[in-house]
Scaffold this motif. Structure first.
Motif, short mmCIF file in Angstrom:
data_model
loop_
_atom_site.label_atom_id
_atom_site.label_comp_id
_atom_site.label_asym_id
_atom_site.label_seq_id
_atom_site.Cartn_x
_atom_site.Cartn_y
_atom_site.Cartn_z
N ARG A 1 -6.53 10.12 4.80
CA ARG A 1 -7.30 9.47 4.28
C ARG A 1 -7.93 9.70 2.46
O ARG A 1 -7.82 9.18 1.86
CB ARG A 1 -8.92 9.24 5.04
CG ARG A 1 -8.78 8.40 6.01
CD ARG A 1 -8.20 6.33 5.57
NE ARG A 1 -9.41 6.02 4.69
CZ ARG A 1 -9.04 5.07 4.09
NH1 ARG A 1 -8.44 3.95 4.32
NH2 ARG A 1 -11.11 4.20 3.81
N GLN B 1 -13.52 4.19 7.52
CA GLN B 1 -12.85 4.81 8.85
C GLN B 1 -13.24 6.03 9.78
O GLN B 1 -13.08 5.70 10.88
CB GLN B 1 -11.14 5.34 9.18
CG GLN B 1 -10.86 4.22 7.65
CD GLN B 1 -10.31 2.57 8.00
OE1 GLN B 1 -10.61 2.62 9.62
NE2 GLN B 1 -10.07 1.51 7.30
N PHE C 1 -2.85 5.61 10.69
CA PHE C 1 -3.02 4.66 11.60
C PHE C 1 -2.44 3.24 11.85
O PHE C 1 -1.85 2.28 12.42
CB PHE C 1 -4.48 4.79 12.00
CG PHE C 1 -5.02 4.19 10.92
CD1 PHE C 1 -5.44 3.09 10.32
CD2 PHE C 1 -5.89 5.31 10.76
CE1 PHE C 1 -6.17 2.67 9.33
CE2 PHE C 1 -6.41 4.88 9.64
CZ PHE C 1 -6.28 3.51 9.01
N CYS C 2 -2.46 3.07 10.21
CA CYS C 2 -1.57 1.87 9.45
C CYS C 2 -0.38 0.94 9.64
O CYS C 2 0.46 1.43 8.90
CB CYS C 2 -2.40 1.63 8.08
SG CYS C 2 -2.58 0.08 7.73
N VAL D 1 0.48 -1.04 7.48
CA VAL D 1 1.22 -2.14 6.34
C VAL D 1 2.07 -1.57 5.32
O VAL D 1 2.53 -2.17 4.90
CB VAL D 1 -0.61 -1.95 5.20
CG1 VAL D 1 -0.94 -2.69 4.23
CG2 VAL D 1 -1.51 -3.45 5.84
N PRO D 2 1.30 0.11 4.84
CA PRO D 2 2.39 0.24 3.80
C PRO D 2 4.04 -0.17 4.29
O PRO D 2 5.16 -0.72 4.06
CB PRO D 2 2.77 1.78 4.11
CG PRO D 2 1.42 1.91 4.28
CD PRO D 2 1.10 0.73 5.72
N HIS E 1 -10.07 1.17 -1.54
CA HIS E 1 -10.27 2.56 -1.19
C HIS E 1 -11.18 3.63 -1.66
O HIS E 1 -11.20 3.16 -2.83
CB HIS E 1 -8.66 3.01 -1.45
CG HIS E 1 -8.22 4.26 -0.07
ND1 HIS E 1 -8.56 5.86 -0.89
CD2 HIS E 1 -7.71 4.51 1.46
CE1 HIS E 1 -8.29 6.05 -0.49
NE2 HIS E 1 -7.13 5.06 1.49
N GLN F 1 -4.30 -5.35 -0.77
CA GLN F 1 -4.30 -4.47 0.17
C GLN F 1 -5.01 -3.35 0.39
O GLN F 1 -5.97 -2.64 0.80
CB GLN F 1 -3.10 -4.59 1.53
CG GLN F 1 -2.64 -5.07 2.30
CD GLN F 1 -2.00 -5.50 2.08
OE1 GLN F 1 -1.54 -6.32 1.14
NE2 GLN F 1 -1.70 -7.54 2.77
N ASN F 2 -4.84 -3.22 -1.26
CA ASN F 2 -5.88 -1.72 -1.95
C ASN F 2 -5.93 -2.25 -3.04
O ASN F 2 -5.63 -2.06 -3.93
CB ASN F 2 -4.27 -1.06 -1.73
CG ASN F 2 -5.02 0.30 -1.32
OD1 ASN F 2 -6.38 0.86 -1.77
ND2 ASN F 2 -4.64 1.64 -1.35
N LYS G 1 -0.58 4.15 0.19
CA LYS G 1 -1.31 5.37 0.57
C LYS G 1 -0.48 6.28 2.14
O LYS G 1 -1.73 7.07 2.13
CB LYS G 1 -2.65 4.67 0.82
CG LYS G 1 -3.40 4.53 -0.73
CD LYS G 1 -4.15 5.83 -1.49
CE LYS G 1 -5.07 5.27 -1.94
NZ LYS G 1 -4.49 4.66 -2.91
N PHE G 2 -0.34 5.60 2.99
CA PHE G 2 0.37 6.07 4.50
C PHE G 2 -0.94 6.58 5.63
O PHE G 2 -0.90 7.34 5.65
CB PHE G 2 0.94 6.53 4.09
CG PHE G 2 2.25 6.56 3.34
CD1 PHE G 2 3.04 5.35 4.72
CD2 PHE G 2 2.74 5.75 2.52
CE1 PHE G 2 4.16 4.47 3.49
CE2 PHE G 2 4.06 5.23 1.50
CZ PHE G 2 4.67 4.74 2.54
N CYS G 3 -2.02 5.65 5.22
CA CYS G 3 -2.91 6.35 6.16
C CYS G 3 -2.40 6.24 7.71
O CYS G 3 -1.11 4.90 8.01
CB CYS G 3 -3.81 5.31 6.86
SG CYS G 3 -5.34 4.88 5.13
N CYS H 1 0.94 -1.35 0.41
CA CYS H 1 0.28 0.07 -0.03
C CYS H 1 0.82 1.10 -0.27
O CYS H 1 1.44 1.70 0.97
CB CYS H 1 -0.88 -0.43 1.50
SG CYS H 1 -1.70 1.21 1.21
FE1 SF4 Z 1 -3.36 1.60 3.15
FE2 SF4 Z 1 -5.38 0.25 3.98
FE3 SF4 Z 1 -2.83 0.68 5.86
FE4 SF4 Z 1 -4.50 2.49 4.48
S1 SF4 Z 1 -6.05 1.19 5.97
S2 SF4 Z 1 -2.41 2.32 4.68
S3 SF4 Z 1 -5.56 2.04 2.59
S4 SF4 Z 1 -3.77 -0.68 3.72
#
Ligand code: SF4
Ligand code: 5AD
Length: 465
Positions: free
Chosen positions: A305, A293, A185-186, A188-189, A266, A223-224, A181-183, A179
């Motif tokens: 977001r 979210q 809180f997340c 995943v990236p 997303h 993930q996206n 996007k770098f939300c 991902c």
């Molecule tokens: Fe990426 Fe989803 Fe995490 Fe946002 S919430 S950073 S879109 S994986």
């Protein structure tokens, strides 16, 4: 050299079968990864087992999304260490591996906290797992968390038809990973890295193999997932950049593939072609998981977001405009740093407006290394608890109302598996609900037209029409 290796492996396969126990935490992408890891290990003579005590190799495929998920892994490792010691006392070896997002995020820290672990492999290097396991069996502690330069999907073996069949008539297929996007809180990236899309031909080949093995429904994963893009080939042979919408149109041409789904999306990546797919493709099921979210623009901004509450509502309207019966599903976080009662109220308002069929809601969990963890004004645990309860009560009401609204309806059902009670069989509605039927109605893999007689909280009871 390569040939010798193959011969050695074939000999090992002929003389001994080892057993692997895989425990999967977290999302559907991990479920898919666990299957691919089992496939890679099958080529090295490993058979899956459901009984951990029998296993020569135990893999925990882990999730790092919230603190609770990561901590669960360490308590499980404590239990497995005792099993490993018992086996060692009997002169038998048990290799313990941690894979997935905790492996990627924590690396050698895992060996420090849980010295019984023999190998740590991140999600980008699963194709190297058989070699890593061999080294671990020889006594080495192995950590593989680099981002591999080669494409792991080119190196992961496809399961044979028998295995596909045994896994059932619905299957996952990862088309996109990572991902960008770098939300805030997340994790995943950081754990899954930047976005990559698998090429069209590779995806189509895998989907065709699944269908040959009896699969009727494929859920595309990422993930996206709706950020997927790739080079598509038009009828005349010319190439053009495709998005997920075009990919769905292509996959819908595979004969025998009755149903398609995709997750997780997303809002920013819902393009016109994807919305058109919801309008035009009868194989694409009327269910969309589209996390928002929060309903507060202030919080959405702090979360990075890249959309407002109004953007999201207008998008939902557009999608419902082309596919009126679509069921909306979402993810919510309560108690993000700085969230006030007013912000939370905005989330409740958005939920009332959208009216969800299904939803997942969580208390914000600060993840080390993410910008959110560094923010001021963390919300008290007690307040998070209260907000979560209030939100979940509303979402549960909506879920139950949605389920009840199916009573009396006629719908297609894909029969998936035997029921828990004798004489029953379980199918899946277009909106992902379990449909309980009499087993005489059809066989696994059949799509039958049924009428819903009554409903439980999330499941439907039906009879053929
Ligand atoms: Fe990426 Fe989803 Fe995490 Fe946002 S919430 S950073 S879109 S994986
Ligand atoms: N705390 C709580 N929930 C989170 N999610 C992701 N990161 C966090 C976090 N730090 C939720 C989001 C996402 C879902 C998969 O998990 O709602 O969509």
């Amino acid at each position: 050299m390569e040939q010798t290796d193959t011969i050695a492996r074939d000999t090992a396969r002929a003389t001994e079968t080892r057993k692997v126990f895989v425990k999967t935490y977290g999302c559907q992408m991990n479920v898919y990864d666990s299957q691919r890891m089992s496939d890679a290990l099958a080529a090295d003579g490993y058979e899956p087992t459901q009984t951990i005590e029998d296993a020569d190799l135990v893999l925990l495929n882990t999730c790092h999304i919230r603190e609770k998920a990561a901590e669960k892994v360490y308590s499980e490792l404590g239990r497995i260490r005792d099993l490993k010691n018992e086996r060692a006392a009997e002169g038998r070896q048990m290799v313990i591996g941690v894979t997935g997002c905790v492996a990627q995020a924590e690396g050698d820290e895992i060996l420090r906290r849980a010295p019984a672990v023999d190998l740590v492999v991140g999600p980008q290097t699963y194709h190297r797992l058989p070699a890593v396991v061999r080294r671990a069996r020889a006594g080495e502690k192995v950590i593989e968390t680099d981002y591999a330069r080669e494409d792991k999907f080119d190196h992961l073996p496809q399961p044979d038809r028998k295995i596909v069949r045994a896994r059932g008539v619905t299957a996952f297929l990862t088309v996109q990973e990572g991902c960008d996007k770098f939300c805030t809180f997340c994790v995943v990236p950081y754990t899954r890295g930047s976005e990559i899309s698998r090429p069209v031909a590779q995806i189509v080949r895998e989907a065709e193999r699944l269908v040959e093995g009896g699969v009727r429904e494929i859920t595309l994963l990422g993930q996206n997932v709706n950020a997927w893009h790739g080079e598509g080939v038009a009828k005349g042979g010319s190439t053009r950049e495709w998005g997920l919408g075009e990919l769905l149109f292509r996959l819908a041409q595979i004969p025998g593939l009755a149903r398609l789904r995709y997750t997780t999306s997303h809002p920013r990546d819902m393009d016109d072609a994807l919305i058109a797919a919801h309008r035009d493709l009868e194989q694409l099921m009327p269910y969309l998981h589209l996390p928002v979210q929060s309903g507060s623009d202030r919080i959405l901004k702090a979360m990075n977001r890249k959309h407002t509450a109004d953007d999201y509502l207008r998008l939902v309207d557009r999608i419902r405009g082309v596919r009126g019966d679509i069921a909306m599903s979402g993810d919510f976080i309560v108690g993000f740093p700085g969230e006030t009662d007013e912000d939370f109220e905005a989330t409740m308002k958005l939920v009332r407006e959208v009216d969800y069929a299904q939803a997942f809601s969580f208390k914000y969990s600060a993840r080390p290394g993410t910008p959110g963890a560094e923010m001021k004004f963390h919300v008290e645990e007690r307040v998070k608890d209260e907000r979560l309860q209030e939100l979940q009560a509303l979402l549960t009401n909506q879920l139950e109302a949605f389920t009840q609204s199916r009573v009396g309806m006629e719908m297609d059902t894909l029969i998936e598996k035997p029921g828990r009670r004798d004489g029953q069989i379980v199918g899946r509605s277009p909106w992902l609900q379990p449909v309980i039927l009499d087993e005489t109605v059809g066989r696994i893999g059949d799509i039958v037209r049924v009428k819903v007689l009554s409903a439980g909280r999330n499941s439907l009871f039906a009879e053929p029409v």
